[in-house]
Enzyme design. Structure first.
Site, PDB file in Angstrom:
ATOM      1  N   SER A 186       0.828  -1.215   0.000  1.00  7.58           N
ATOM      2  CA  SER A 186       0.000   0.000   0.000  1.00  7.58           C
ATOM      3  C   SER A 186       0.859   1.261   0.000  1.00  7.58           C
ATOM      4  CB  SER A 186      -0.919   0.024   1.220  1.00  7.58           C
ATOM      5  OG  SER A 186      -1.668  -1.171   1.310  1.00  7.58           O
TER       6      SER A 186
HETATM    7  N1  SAH Z   1      -0.485  -4.900   4.205  1.00  8.72           N
HETATM    8  C1  SAH Z   1       0.131  -5.333   2.978  1.00  8.72           C
HETATM    9  C2  SAH Z   1      -0.792  -5.142   1.807  1.00  8.72           C
HETATM   10  C3  SAH Z   1      -0.719  -6.276   0.874  1.00  8.72           C
HETATM   11  S1  SAH Z   1      -1.984  -6.325  -0.383  1.00  8.72           S
HETATM   12  C4  SAH Z   1       1.471  -4.664   2.804  1.00  8.72           C
HETATM   13  O1  SAH Z   1       1.784  -3.745   3.588  1.00  8.72           O
HETATM   14  O2  SAH Z   1       2.235  -5.058   1.942  1.00  8.72           O
HETATM   15  C5  SAH Z   1      -3.233  -7.276   0.376  1.00  8.72           C
HETATM   16  C6  SAH Z   1      -2.865  -8.677   0.771  1.00  8.72           C
HETATM   17  O3  SAH Z   1      -4.065  -9.321   1.207  1.00  8.72           O
HETATM   18  C7  SAH Z   1      -2.301  -9.556  -0.348  1.00  8.72           C
HETATM   19  O4  SAH Z   1      -1.062 -10.046   0.040  1.00  8.72           O
HETATM   20  C8  SAH Z   1      -3.343 -10.677  -0.498  1.00  8.72           C
HETATM   21  O5  SAH Z   1      -2.783 -11.929  -0.814  1.00  8.72           O
HETATM   22  C9  SAH Z   1      -3.981 -10.683   0.882  1.00  8.72           C
HETATM   23  N2  SAH Z   1      -5.320 -11.270   0.932  1.00  8.72           N
HETATM   24  C10 SAH Z   1      -6.360 -11.103   0.078  1.00  8.72           C
HETATM   25  N3  SAH Z   1      -7.437 -11.810   0.468  1.00  8.72           N
HETATM   26  C11 SAH Z   1      -7.073 -12.465   1.613  1.00  8.72           C
HETATM   27  C12 SAH Z   1      -7.737 -13.366   2.498  1.00  8.72           C
HETATM   28  N4  SAH Z   1      -9.001 -13.758   2.297  1.00  8.72           N
HETATM   29  N5  SAH Z   1      -7.043 -13.846   3.560  1.00  8.72           N
HETATM   30  C13 SAH Z   1      -5.773 -13.465   3.789  1.00  8.72           C
HETATM   31  N6  SAH Z   1      -5.087 -12.624   2.989  1.00  8.72           N
HETATM   32  C14 SAH Z   1      -5.725 -12.113   1.914  1.00  8.72           C
END
Ligand code: SAH
Length: 220
Positions: free
Chosen positions: A70
């Site tokens: 993000s």
């Molecule tokens: N907080 C992260 C943002 C990553 S993007 C950072 O700072 O890098 C969002 C993430 O959510 C992705 O890695 C994706 O794989 C995960 N995600 C999406 N749906 C999910 C679910 N149902 N359970 C766990 N993780 C999930």
């Protein structure tokens, strides 16, 4: 990774980081604890080497597997909203991704629980959190749409991926007065919501428009 890499140089130097911090304050981020932790946390180690030089730009960046780290403003804003009524002890994050948001939370909260559905991302995040000696984090490889019921109640829950609607299961895992910060909606742009649990009910505030990857089911 050496301690020199952690410190950064050139486009990842403290001077570049300071520009990110000034931008965050211009964008309205005012929680000094959040600002201080983001100033001190090396965001560039959460990216692959080829992208590290862009770590302090005001943008989201790819981390592989069609996922993104993000934008700094969004990390700061969500953290600030989560902590607006004071420090939190137990916090759940859905979507560990690179681990950057996790690392910010770990430095501001008592204990962080973070779930991720893509194992390869979770493993990299684990290495980075260890490198930063953040030991108050528990990671779990799972579909986190239903939260982490065994560890509920949480004083705060932060979702880094957007479900189509508000997941009732997550509200149920909040402790009394607990705060859920979550993007909700099926389109490219979603509403960032703050939901506060009040007994068997909850109150909802719409904060702003955001762009998140979708919350998906199943594990990889
Ligand atoms: N907080 C992260 C943002 C990553 S993007 C950072 O700072 O890098 C969002 C993430 O959510 C992705 O890695 C994706 O794989 C995960 N995600 C999406 N749906 C999910 C679910 N149902 N359970 C766990 N993780 C999930």
């Amino acid at each position: 990774m050496t301690s020199l890499d952690l410190l950064g140089s050139g486009m990842t130097s403290s001077r570049t980081r300071e520009r990110m911090i000034i931008r965050l304050m211009e964008q309205g981020i005012s929680d000094l604890n959040v600002i201080d932790i983001m100033r001190r946390t090396p965001r560039h180690i959460f990216l692959d080497e080829a992208l590290a030089h862009r770590a302090y730009e005001d943008t989201s960046l790819p981390i592989g597997h069609a996922q993104t780290l993000s934008q700094p403003y969004i990390v700061a804003r969500m953290t600030e909203v989560l902590l607006a009524e004071g420090p939190l002890n137990r916090v759940l994050e859905i979507g560990t991704g690179s681990g950057y948001q996790t690392s910010i939370l770990a430095q501001l909260c008592g204990q962080v629980f973070s779930v991720e559905r893509i194992r390869a991302l979770q493993e990299k995040a684990r290495t980075r959190l260890q490198l930063l000696k953040l030991h108050n984090v528990r990671l779990r490889h799972t579909d986190g749409g239903m939260g982490w019921p065994e560890e509920a109640g949480f004083d705060g829950i932060i979702a880094c991926a957007a479900p189509l609607g508000i997941p009732k299961a997550l509200i149920a895992q909040l402790s009394e007065g607990g705060r859920l910060v979550i993007p909700v909606g099926g389109g490219e742009v979603q509403d960032l919501l703050l939901i506060i649990r009040r007994g068997d009910s909850h109150e909802t505030q719409v904060l702003e428009k955001v762009r998140f990857v979708p919350m998906l089911g199943g594990v990889l």
